[in-house]
Design a protein around this motif. Structure first.
Motif, PDB file in Angstrom:
ATOM      1  N   UNK A 149      -5.211   2.415   4.245  1.00 51.44           N
ATOM      2  CA  UNK A 149      -3.794   1.964   4.009  1.00 51.44           C
ATOM      3  C   UNK A 149      -3.624   1.519   5.683  1.00 51.44           C
ATOM      4  N   UNK A 150      -3.790   2.178   6.487  1.00 51.30           N
ATOM      5  CA  UNK A 150      -3.359   1.758   7.971  1.00 51.30           C
ATOM      6  C   UNK A 150      -4.294   0.680   8.359  1.00 51.30           C
ATOM      7  N   UNK A 184       0.814  -1.283   0.048  1.00 54.69           N
ATOM      8  CA  UNK A 184      -0.282  -0.017   0.298  1.00 54.69           C
ATOM      9  C   UNK A 184       0.983   1.138   0.154  1.00 54.69           C
ATOM     10  N   UNK A 185       0.375   2.321   0.247  1.00 55.18           N
ATOM     11  CA  UNK A 185       1.067   3.624   0.049  1.00 55.18           C
ATOM     12  C   UNK A 185       1.510   4.002   1.424  1.00 55.18           C
ATOM     13  N   UNK A 186       1.201   3.229   2.461  1.00 57.05           N
ATOM     14  CA  UNK A 186       1.856   3.174   3.829  1.00 57.05           C
ATOM     15  C   UNK A 186       1.505   4.156   4.764  1.00 57.05           C
ATOM     16  N   UNK A 218       6.989   8.288   8.583  1.00 56.67           N
ATOM     17  CA  UNK A 218       5.786   8.536   8.330  1.00 56.67           C
ATOM     18  C   UNK A 218       4.799   7.679   7.969  1.00 56.67           C
ATOM     19  N   UNK A 219       5.544   6.269   7.853  1.00 58.26           N
ATOM     20  CA  UNK A 219       4.794   5.155   7.715  1.00 58.26           C
ATOM     21  C   UNK A 219       3.711   4.674   8.963  1.00 58.26           C
ATOM     22  N   UNK A 220       2.490   4.359   8.759  1.00 61.07           N
ATOM     23  CA  UNK A 220       1.652   3.779   9.875  1.00 61.07           C
ATOM     24  C   UNK A 220       2.327   2.653  10.664  1.00 61.07           C
ATOM     25  N   UNK A 280       3.882  -3.889   3.185  1.00 56.11           N
ATOM     26  CA  UNK A 280       5.051  -3.120   2.592  1.00 56.11           C
ATOM     27  C   UNK A 280       4.299  -1.953   2.296  1.00 56.11           C
ATOM     28  N   UNK A 281       4.811  -0.716   2.812  1.00 56.21           N
ATOM     29  CA  UNK A 281       4.365   0.564   2.705  1.00 56.21           C
ATOM     30  C   UNK A 281       5.093   1.541   1.952  1.00 56.21           C
ATOM     31  N   UNK A 282       4.934   1.860   0.562  1.00 58.88           N
ATOM     32  CA  UNK A 282       5.479   2.497  -0.304  1.00 58.88           C
ATOM     33  C   UNK A 282       5.069   3.944  -0.417  1.00 58.88           C
TER      34      UNK A 282
END
Length: 151
Positions: free
Chosen positions: A43-44, A36-38, A68-70, A58-60
């Motif tokens: 996404x979370x 996901x977009x992270x 900044x990732x969840x 995987x967070x892109x």
């Protein structure tokens, strides 16, 4: 390892978050990695569900800061590409699940369809050709099973 993209808005209400959480859990139970977009929101929720089921997430990320990732992303990938990172989310995925979402989600759907990747839509952009629309997480997971088996 199969990889399933979950795409959707960075903020959402509790019901949408729980839907994403159920989808994420099911993806992990199918032994696929979640991409996901992270960030937050859908996404979370998806990452949380996958994480709770022992899955890989995987967070892109759009920026250059891993923090900044969840909190449920197990592998953050910084890109500093902004919305252009949407292409990486789609390219990394064998199939995608769109849950609600705005224009960023629409761009990911469009890229996926252009690349011939299967897209499952759950309360997302309506009336688009080539999206398999469903009404609940169970239907998402049923369709995913078939898509993943054929790839």
């Amino acid at each position: 390892m199969k990889m399933v993209g979950v795409i959707g808005a960075g903020s959402c209400d509790g019901a949408a978050y729980e839907t994403a959480r159920q989808v994420g859990r099911g993806i992990a139970e199918k032994e696929a990695a979640l991409v996901c977009g992270g960030l937050g929101g859908i996404m979370e929720g998806a990452c949380r569900g996958a994480s709770e089921a022992g899955g890989q997430t995987i967070g892109i990320l759009p920026g250059a800061d891993k923090s900044s990732a969840n909190p449920y992303v197990t592998l953050p990938i910084v890109t500093d590409l902004g919305h252009a990172r949407n292409i990486l989310v789609v390219q990394s995925s064998d199939a995608l699940v769109a849950i609600r979402g705005g224009y960023g989600t629409l761009s990911e759907i469009s890229i996926a369809l252009k690349l011939g990747k299967p897209v499952i839509g759950l309360k997302t952009w309506p009336d688009m050709d080539d999206i398999s629309y469903v009404s609940n997480p169970e239907e998402v997971l049923h369709l995913l099973e078939g898509f993943l088996a054929s790839r």
